[in-house]
Design an enzyme around this catalytic site. Structure first.
Site, short mmCIF file in Angstrom:
data_model
loop_
_atom_site.label_atom_id
_atom_site.label_comp_id
_atom_site.label_asym_id
_atom_site.label_seq_id
_atom_site.Cartn_x
_atom_site.Cartn_y
_atom_site.Cartn_z
N ARG A 187 2.18 9.36 -17.74
CA ARG A 187 1.51 9.28 -16.94
C ARG A 187 0.05 8.68 -16.99
O ARG A 187 -0.65 7.52 -16.23
CB ARG A 187 1.57 9.96 -16.16
CG ARG A 187 0.47 10.99 -14.40
CD ARG A 187 0.79 11.59 -13.94
NE ARG A 187 1.22 12.84 -13.86
CZ ARG A 187 0.18 13.96 -14.28
NH1 ARG A 187 -1.50 13.51 -14.14
NH2 ARG A 187 0.81 14.91 -15.14
N TYR B 293 -1.72 -7.36 6.04
CA TYR B 293 -0.41 -7.00 5.79
C TYR B 293 -0.56 -4.80 6.68
O TYR B 293 -0.99 -4.83 6.62
CB TYR B 293 -0.16 -6.69 4.03
CG TYR B 293 1.14 -5.81 3.68
CD1 TYR B 293 2.29 -6.39 4.17
CD2 TYR B 293 1.42 -4.82 3.61
CE1 TYR B 293 3.33 -6.04 3.91
CE2 TYR B 293 2.61 -3.72 2.88
CZ TYR B 293 3.52 -4.65 4.00
OH TYR B 293 4.77 -3.91 3.16
C1 LIG Z 1 -0.40 -8.48 0.79
C2 LIG Z 1 0.88 -7.82 0.80
N1 LIG Z 1 -0.03 -7.60 0.44
C3 LIG Z 1 0.72 -5.60 0.28
C4 LIG Z 1 2.21 -5.79 0.25
C5 LIG Z 1 2.45 -4.21 0.07
O1 LIG Z 1 3.14 -4.12 -1.11
P1 LIG Z 1 4.47 -3.42 -1.75
O2 LIG Z 1 5.93 -4.12 -1.13
O3 LIG Z 1 5.09 -3.98 -2.95
O4 LIG Z 1 4.60 -1.65 -1.83
C6 LIG Z 1 2.65 -6.64 0.83
C7 LIG Z 1 4.72 -6.73 0.17
O5 LIG Z 1 4.76 -7.03 1.19
C8 LIG Z 1 1.94 -7.22 0.68
O6 LIG Z 1 2.74 -8.59 1.39
#
Ligand SMILES: Cc1ncc(COP(=O)(O)O)c(C=O)c1O
Length: 394
Positions: free
Chosen positions: A60, A112
């Protein structure tokens, strides 16, 4: 790359980026000369002497395989230190743990959906408040600033409407006000955009996407611009325990070796797909930073080395969007992006399902919006398939 400012892209130190992406990623094993870093499948490490503990003591806290990945992403992004997490959201949420109860964040409004959910339903409950703004407008960022504002979180190009924020301008403004800057570089990767070189403090990635590139690894990465932040993020990574496993660290490095070649190929097709979509009568709007009419194109060209492989387009209604999704035969209809295979997503019910409909609509993510992540298939097949799906949806 599309505009030749710096092609093939370099990150400013020594070898060209194209070379480093292949030769830095994982390197060779110093002890045996093996062509890839060994997978140290161990949770703990023997202390030959208590007075002289081993470099790694518990996975970890650190593991040589994960470390090779962390060093690689730090190098490619031009940062001081890299960190690997169990997902993109683990990277993003760990970075936000640098903040405390009572702090305020300013965030790009069409971020997102998972980041939106983290900020509104989890960090909000812990007393960290967020204001979402159109980050393409510096005046709006300034209007949102409060005495307790501590951080700015950006996505550029944003997801899924591909709005462009001027990274250097925001970084400079934030520095003047003592704000921490974080940027989600998932869509661009360090091949096309290196935000730390433009003044950003922390870059985060969903490495599940272009970096991994094969829809087979869930992972997140973060890179910090300086050792002081590196020390803090290391403490959080170890304390929260959201690290990436060693098998996935190795797979991610394997995927990253072909990153530049994949990005170049996918971007070439994405550019042509975007142009083709602008000529389709059944498509009311196309979002792609490489299109001449894109309002952020000049800024994007100044701060990036290419336009990327994501094209969003609006087919006018939720009903038509569903029909297109039912009739395509080539792309995966799926959540995610950035893979060797094309992926067609429906943001309203997938990446942005966590956003209430009225807020989603306010942010320009309509019911008819589709997001095409262009893969490595033949462009003729991509266009032919989409043409028949658009016709069926009329
Ligand atoms: C622009 C963006 N940031 C962050 C994420 C989150 O990533 P993860 O799905 O690997 O947790 C995504 C997932 O689709 C994304 O498109």
């Amino acid at each position: 790359m599309i505009h030749p400012k710096e092609s093939p892209c370099t990150a400013g130190t020594g070898r060209k980026f194209a070379t480093r992406v292949v030769r830095t990623v994982s390197g060779t094993d110093a002890r045996t000369g093996a062509s890839s870093v060994p997978i140290y499948q161990a949770s703990t490490f023997h202390h030959a002497s208590l007075e002289n503990p081993p470099e790694y003591d518990y996975t970890r806290s650190g593991n040589p395989t994960r470390q090779a990945l962390e060093d690689t992403i730090a190098q490619l992004e031009g940062g001081a230190r890299g960190f690997a997490f169990s997902s993109g959201m683990a990277a993003i949420s760990t970075a936000f743990m640098l903040l405390s109860n009572g702090d305020h964040v300013i965030c790009s409004e069409d971020v997102y959906g998972g980041t939106y959910r983290l900020l509104t339903t989890i960090l909000g409950r812990m007393g960290i408040e967020t204001t979402f703004v159109d980050a393409t407008d510096l005046d709006r960022l300034e209007a949102a600033r409060r005495p307790n504002t501590r951080a700015v979180f950006l996505e550029t190009p944003s997801n899924p409407t591909l709005k462009i924020t001027d990274i250097s301008a925001v970084a400079e403004w934030a520095r003047k006000h003592g704000l921490l800057t974080m940027l989600d570089n998932t869509f661009m990767t360090p091949c096309l955009q290196r935000p730390i070189e433009l003044g950003i403090d922390i870059v985060v990635h969903s490495a599940t996407k272009f970096l991994g590139g094969h829809s087979d690894v869930l992972a997140g990465l973060a890179v910090v611009s300086n050792e002081r932040l590196g020390h803090k993020l290391k403490h959080l990574q170890n304390g929260l325990g959201s690290v990436l496993g060693v098998q996935d660290s190795w797979l991610l490095m394997r995927g990253m070796k072909t990153l530049l070649a994949r990005m170049e190929c996918a971007e070439r097709s994405a550019r042509q797909l975007a142009e083709w979509l602008t000529r389709q009568r059944s498509v009311s709007r196309v979002y792609y930073p490489g299109l001449p009419e894109h309002p952020g194109r000049a800024i994007h060209e100044r701060q990036s080395q290419g336009y990327g492989a994501i094209v969003s387009f609006d087919v006018g209604s939720g009903e038509r969007a569903r029909k297109v999704l039912e009739h395509v035969t080539l792309p995966l209809v799926a959540v995610s992006l950035g893979a060797v295979e094309s992926i067609l997503s429906y943001p309203a019910m997938m990446s942005h399902a966590a956003m209430p409909r009225e807020i989603r609509l306010q942010r320009g993510i309509g019911d008819g919006l589709l997001r095409y992540s262009v893969g490595l298939e033949a462009l003729e097949d991509i266009l032919g398939d989409l043409e028949q799906a658009l016709q069926a949806a009329r």
